[in-house]
Design a protein around this motif. Structure first.
Motif, PDB file in Angstrom:
ATOM      1  N   ILE A 134       0.902  -1.213   0.132  1.00 63.93           N
ATOM      2  CA  ILE A 134      -0.100   0.019   0.010  1.00 63.93           C
ATOM      3  C   ILE A 134       0.886   1.249  -0.069  1.00 63.93           C
ATOM      4  O   ILE A 134       0.596   2.113  -0.644  1.00 63.93           O
ATOM      5  CB  ILE A 134      -0.809  -0.135   1.102  1.00 63.93           C
ATOM      6  CG1 ILE A 134      -2.028  -1.024   0.991  1.00 63.93           C
ATOM      7  CG2 ILE A 134      -1.758   1.306   1.520  1.00 63.93           C
ATOM      8  CD1 ILE A 134      -2.950  -0.793  -0.259  1.00 63.93           C
ATOM      9  N   PRO A 135       1.848   1.469   0.929  1.00 60.67           N
ATOM     10  CA  PRO A 135       2.836   2.656   0.904  1.00 60.67           C
ATOM     11  C   PRO A 135       3.619   2.769  -0.431  1.00 60.67           C
ATOM     12  O   PRO A 135       3.558   3.838  -0.892  1.00 60.67           O
ATOM     13  CB  PRO A 135       3.660   2.340   2.101  1.00 60.67           C
ATOM     14  CG  PRO A 135       3.058   1.228   2.870  1.00 60.67           C
ATOM     15  CD  PRO A 135       2.481   0.639   2.016  1.00 60.67           C
ATOM     16  N   ILE A 136       4.194   1.633  -1.092  1.00 59.46           N
ATOM     17  CA  ILE A 136       4.575   1.863  -2.273  1.00 59.46           C
ATOM     18  C   ILE A 136       3.697   2.396  -3.551  1.00 59.46           C
ATOM     19  O   ILE A 136       4.045   3.125  -4.371  1.00 59.46           O
ATOM     20  CB  ILE A 136       5.217   0.372  -2.887  1.00 59.46           C
ATOM     21  CG1 ILE A 136       6.476   0.125  -1.973  1.00 59.46           C
ATOM     22  CG2 ILE A 136       5.596   0.636  -4.224  1.00 59.46           C
ATOM     23  CD1 ILE A 136       6.987  -1.261  -2.056  1.00 59.46           C
ATOM     24  N   ILE A 137       2.411   1.733  -3.685  1.00 59.25           N
ATOM     25  CA  ILE A 137       1.409   2.069  -4.610  1.00 59.25           C
ATOM     26  C   ILE A 137       1.166   3.533  -4.359  1.00 59.25           C
ATOM     27  O   ILE A 137       1.053   4.269  -5.315  1.00 59.25           O
ATOM     28  CB  ILE A 137       0.220   1.362  -4.511  1.00 59.25           C
ATOM     29  CG1 ILE A 137       0.364  -0.204  -4.729  1.00 59.25           C
ATOM     30  CG2 ILE A 137      -0.985   1.871  -5.154  1.00 59.25           C
ATOM     31  CD1 ILE A 137      -0.812  -1.124  -4.539  1.00 59.25           C
ATOM     32  N   TYR A 138       0.896   4.100  -3.069  1.00 56.83           N
ATOM     33  CA  TYR A 138       0.618   5.522  -2.853  1.00 56.83           C
ATOM     34  C   TYR A 138       1.695   6.145  -3.303  1.00 56.83           C
ATOM     35  O   TYR A 138       1.420   7.281  -3.940  1.00 56.83           O
ATOM     36  CB  TYR A 138       0.155   5.524  -1.273  1.00 56.83           C
ATOM     37  CG  TYR A 138      -0.139   6.966  -1.108  1.00 56.83           C
ATOM     38  CD1 TYR A 138      -1.093   7.767  -1.807  1.00 56.83           C
ATOM     39  CD2 TYR A 138       0.364   7.761   0.188  1.00 56.83           C
ATOM     40  CE1 TYR A 138      -1.384   9.187  -1.464  1.00 56.83           C
ATOM     41  CE2 TYR A 138       0.074   9.147   0.570  1.00 56.83           C
ATOM     42  CZ  TYR A 138      -0.875   9.802  -0.386  1.00 56.83           C
ATOM     43  OH  TYR A 138      -1.073  11.082  -0.164  1.00 56.83           O
ATOM     44  N   GLY A 139       3.021   5.917  -2.749  1.00 60.96           N
ATOM     45  CA  GLY A 139       4.383   6.635  -3.156  1.00 60.96           C
ATOM     46  C   GLY A 139       4.207   6.889  -4.689  1.00 60.96           C
ATOM     47  O   GLY A 139       4.528   7.996  -5.243  1.00 60.96           O
ATOM     48  N   LEU A 140       3.678   5.724  -5.457  1.00 57.18           N
ATOM     49  CA  LEU A 140       3.664   5.962  -7.078  1.00 57.18           C
ATOM     50  C   LEU A 140       2.424   6.776  -7.478  1.00 57.18           C
ATOM     51  O   LEU A 140       2.714   7.802  -8.460  1.00 57.18           O
ATOM     52  CB  LEU A 140       3.798   4.576  -7.710  1.00 57.18           C
ATOM     53  CG  LEU A 140       4.832   3.832  -7.244  1.00 57.18           C
ATOM     54  CD1 LEU A 140       4.742   2.440  -7.942  1.00 57.18           C
ATOM     55  CD2 LEU A 140       6.264   4.442  -7.942  1.00 57.18           C
ATOM     56  N   VAL A 141       1.259   6.643  -7.066  1.00 61.23           N
ATOM     57  CA  VAL A 141       0.088   7.104  -7.477  1.00 61.23           C
ATOM     58  C   VAL A 141       0.257   8.794  -6.993  1.00 61.23           C
ATOM     59  O   VAL A 141      -0.358   9.499  -7.805  1.00 61.23           O
ATOM     60  CB  VAL A 141      -0.977   6.539  -6.752  1.00 61.23           C
ATOM     61  CG1 VAL A 141      -2.507   7.368  -7.015  1.00 61.23           C
ATOM     62  CG2 VAL A 141      -1.178   5.395  -7.272  1.00 61.23           C
ATOM     63  N   SER A 142       0.915   9.149  -6.091  1.00 64.12           N
ATOM     64  CA  SER A 142       0.840  10.589  -5.461  1.00 64.12           C
ATOM     65  C   SER A 142       1.700  11.419  -6.486  1.00 64.12           C
ATOM     66  O   SER A 142       1.200  12.521  -6.490  1.00 64.12           O
ATOM     67  CB  SER A 142       1.480  10.583  -3.946  1.00 64.12           C
ATOM     68  OG  SER A 142       2.815  10.133  -4.200  1.00 64.12           O
ATOM     69  N   ILE A 143       2.710  10.894  -7.170  1.00 66.89           N
ATOM     70  CA  ILE A 143       3.278  11.727  -8.165  1.00 66.89           C
ATOM     71  C   ILE A 143       2.533  11.821  -9.599  1.00 66.89           C
ATOM     72  O   ILE A 143       3.013  12.743 -10.234  1.00 66.89           O
ATOM     73  CB  ILE A 143       4.926  11.416  -8.355  1.00 66.89           C
ATOM     74  CG1 ILE A 143       4.735   9.908  -8.673  1.00 66.89           C
ATOM     75  CG2 ILE A 143       5.354  11.217  -7.039  1.00 66.89           C
ATOM     76  CD1 ILE A 143       6.363   9.473  -8.769  1.00 66.89           C
ATOM     77  N   CYS A 144       1.622  10.762  -9.597  1.00 66.22           N
ATOM     78  CA  CYS A 144       0.978  10.913 -11.162  1.00 66.22           C
ATOM     79  C   CYS A 144       0.477  12.452 -11.640  1.00 66.22           C
ATOM     80  O   CYS A 144       0.853  12.798 -12.750  1.00 66.22           O
ATOM     81  CB  CYS A 144       0.117   9.998 -11.213  1.00 66.22           C
ATOM     82  SG  CYS A 144       0.893   8.338 -11.162  1.00 66.22           S
TER      83      CYS A 144
END
Length: 217
Positions: A134-144
């Motif tokens: 979840i943290p990794i997914i959010y880390g990637l999605v947050s910069i989109c």
């Protein structure tokens, strides 16, 4: 705050009764909140776009009359007054804070440890993700949302070139705030970021179309 808590607790419970899954219920609640905030968010984006447009005009004037300071002041004074009128700032972010705190309380006061069908490796959405997915997914999605501003197709103004440092900082910060947070909050953050991404894409399509119509009229 109790009123807000009871309101969202009741909505979340109603959505759960329809879906039978707390994870899906949290995602749908998040989407509902963002739909409610949509007019404010669009207004905020419009003000930000207007600020960028005015700043660009001011910079063009300074370049055009770089050897005539008096002319620069005469030409930019009205634009600077327009810039001072901006009032919304981070309004949408601040409005979401009570929702975030309320959701946290709702999740932590759940009487049972529950998982969700959309995250089969999770035993309880009240706990943090021990696999750090979840943290990794959010880390990637947050910069989109920031990434699309650097794509030529979505550019609407002469925007500042995207900083890799800012992307890295945003991604790391996103991971840090979710790495020990309940998975339920991670779902909220991810859904919010995805909504923001699609909202940004839609708004930029609108601005590009508006600019084309304006130039043809």
């Amino acid at each position: 705050m109790n009123i807000i808590f009871n309101f969202f607790n009741n909505i979340l419970g109603s959505i759960f009764n329809l879906t039978g899954d707390w994870g899906i219920a949290i995602i749908l609640l998040t989407i509902l909140v963002r739909i409610i905030l949509f007019p404010f968010s669009i207004k905020q984006k419009s003000e930000m776009y207007n600020q960028q447009r005015i700043s660009q005009k001011i910079q063009d004037i300074k370049t055009k009359y770089k050897n005539n300071e008096k002319k620069v002041k005469e030409e930019t004074v009205k634009y600077e007054q327009e810039l001072a009128k901006s009032t919304l700032g981070c309004l949408v972010t601040f409005i979401q804070l009570p929702v975030l705190f309320t959701l946290y309380n709702v999740v932590m006061k759940m009487p049972v440890q529950v998982g969700t069908i959309i995250l089969p490796w999770v035993s309880s959405i009240k706990m943090h993700d021990s696999y750090y997915i979840i943290p990794i997914i959010y880390g990637l999605v947050s910069i989109c949302p920031q990434l699309i501003t650097n794509l030529d197709y979505f550019k609407v103004l002469k925007e500042v070139k995207l900083s890799k440092t800012n992307l890295i900082i945003t991604s790391i910060f996103s991971i840090l705030i979710t790495i020990k947070a309940p998975i339920a909050l991670g779902l909220y953050f991810i859904t919010t970021s995805l909504f923001t991404l699609f909202e940004e894409i839609g708004y930029r399509f609108y601005i590009k179309k508006f600019n084309v119509l304006s130039s043809n009229s």
